[in-house]
Design a protein around this motif. Structure first.
Motif, short mmCIF file in Angstrom:
data_model
loop_
_atom_site.label_atom_id
_atom_site.label_comp_id
_atom_site.label_asym_id
_atom_site.label_seq_id
_atom_site.Cartn_x
_atom_site.Cartn_y
_atom_site.Cartn_z
N ALA A 120 0.95 -56.92 9.27
CA ALA A 120 1.91 -55.87 9.60
C ALA A 120 2.16 -54.96 8.40
CB ALA A 120 3.21 -56.47 10.10
N VAL A 121 2.26 -55.56 7.23
CA VAL A 121 2.46 -54.77 6.01
C VAL A 121 1.23 -53.90 5.74
CG1 VAL A 121 2.71 -54.92 3.50
CG2 VAL A 121 4.11 -56.36 4.98
N ALA A 122 0.05 -54.45 5.91
CA ALA A 122 -1.18 -53.68 5.70
C ALA A 122 -1.27 -52.51 6.68
CB ALA A 122 -2.39 -54.59 5.84
N THR A 123 -0.93 -52.76 7.93
CA THR A 123 -0.94 -51.70 8.94
C THR A 123 0.06 -50.60 8.58
OG1 THR A 123 -1.60 -53.25 10.65
CG2 THR A 123 -0.61 -51.21 11.39
N TYR A 124 1.24 -51.01 8.15
CA TYR A 124 2.27 -50.05 7.74
C TYR A 124 1.79 -49.20 6.57
CZ TYR A 124 6.50 -48.25 5.58
OH TYR A 124 7.43 -47.43 5.01
N LEU A 125 1.21 -49.84 5.57
CA LEU A 125 0.75 -49.11 4.39
C LEU A 125 -0.38 -48.14 4.73
CD1 LEU A 125 0.89 -51.86 1.63
CD2 LEU A 125 2.42 -49.90 1.94
N ARG A 126 -1.28 -48.55 5.61
CA ARG A 126 -2.35 -47.64 6.05
C ARG A 126 -1.76 -46.40 6.72
NH1 ARG A 126 -7.53 -48.49 6.88
NH2 ARG A 126 -7.49 -47.67 8.99
N ALA A 127 -0.73 -46.59 7.53
CA ALA A 127 -0.08 -45.47 8.21
C ALA A 127 0.62 -44.55 7.22
CB ALA A 127 0.90 -45.98 9.26
N VAL A 128 1.32 -45.14 6.26
CA VAL A 128 2.04 -44.35 5.26
C VAL A 128 1.06 -43.55 4.41
CG1 VAL A 128 3.45 -44.52 3.16
CG2 VAL A 128 4.06 -45.83 5.19
N MET A 129 -0.05 -44.15 4.05
CA MET A 129 -1.04 -43.49 3.21
C MET A 129 -1.91 -42.51 3.98
SD MET A 129 -0.39 -44.67 0.22
CE MET A 129 -1.80 -44.18 -0.71
N GLY A 130 -1.88 -42.55 5.30
CA GLY A 130 -2.68 -41.64 6.11
C GLY A 130 -4.09 -42.13 6.36
N ALA A 131 -4.36 -43.38 6.02
CA ALA A 131 -5.71 -43.92 6.18
C ALA A 131 -6.09 -44.08 7.65
CB ALA A 131 -5.84 -45.25 5.45
N ASP A 132 -5.10 -44.11 8.53
CA ASP A 132 -5.39 -44.26 9.95
C ASP A 132 -5.49 -42.92 10.68
OD1 ASP A 132 -2.73 -43.57 9.77
OD2 ASP A 132 -2.05 -45.02 11.28
N ALA A 133 -5.54 -41.83 9.94
CA ALA A 133 -5.54 -40.49 10.54
C ALA A 133 -6.76 -40.26 11.43
CB ALA A 133 -5.48 -39.43 9.44
N TYR A 134 -7.93 -40.72 11.02
CA TYR A 134 -9.13 -40.51 11.83
C TYR A 134 -9.02 -41.27 13.15
CZ TYR A 134 -13.97 -40.15 13.33
OH TYR A 134 -15.11 -39.89 14.07
N GLN A 135 -8.52 -42.48 13.11
CA GLN A 135 -8.35 -43.26 14.34
C GLN A 135 -7.37 -42.57 15.28
OE1 GLN A 135 -10.20 -45.84 15.28
NE2 GLN A 135 -9.13 -45.78 17.23
N LYS A 136 -6.28 -42.05 14.73
CA LYS A 136 -5.31 -41.33 15.54
C LYS A 136 -5.93 -40.06 16.13
CE LYS A 136 -1.09 -42.86 13.32
NZ LYS A 136 0.10 -42.44 12.55
N TYR A 137 -6.77 -39.38 15.35
CA TYR A 137 -7.47 -38.20 15.82
C TYR A 137 -8.36 -38.55 17.02
CZ TYR A 137 -11.50 -35.06 16.08
OH TYR A 137 -12.52 -34.26 16.53
N LEU A 138 -9.12 -39.64 16.91
CA LEU A 138 -9.99 -40.05 18.01
C LEU A 138 -9.20 -40.40 19.27
CD1 LEU A 138 -12.67 -42.24 16.20
CD2 LEU A 138 -12.92 -39.89 17.06
N GLU A 139 -8.08 -41.09 19.08
CA GLU A 139 -7.24 -41.44 20.23
C GLU A 139 -6.69 -40.18 20.90
OE1 GLU A 139 -4.35 -44.08 18.56
OE2 GLU A 139 -5.82 -45.69 18.27
#
Length: 59
Positions: A6-25
């Protein structure tokens, strides 16, 4: 282990590392006719937009 995940997921979101996945969704949800950008194209476009239109960011 779940807390660490959960912490890793949160940090990825804060850092913007999940932006591409959100773009695809978003791309899939809105039903675009053409192909989605590749991950490399996505990040290049994102950096270009930030360079031409700077917004508040830490770095």
């Amino acid at each position: 282990m779940a807390n660490l995940r959960a912490v890793a997921t949160y940090l990825r979101a804060v850092m913007g590392a999940d932006a591409y996945q959100k773009y695809l969704e978003h791309f899939d949800a809105t039903g675009h006719a053409g192909p989605a950008l590749t991950e490399r194209e996505f990040w290049r476009d994102r950096m270009d937009r930030q360079d031409t239109n700077p917004q508040g960011r830490c770095c």
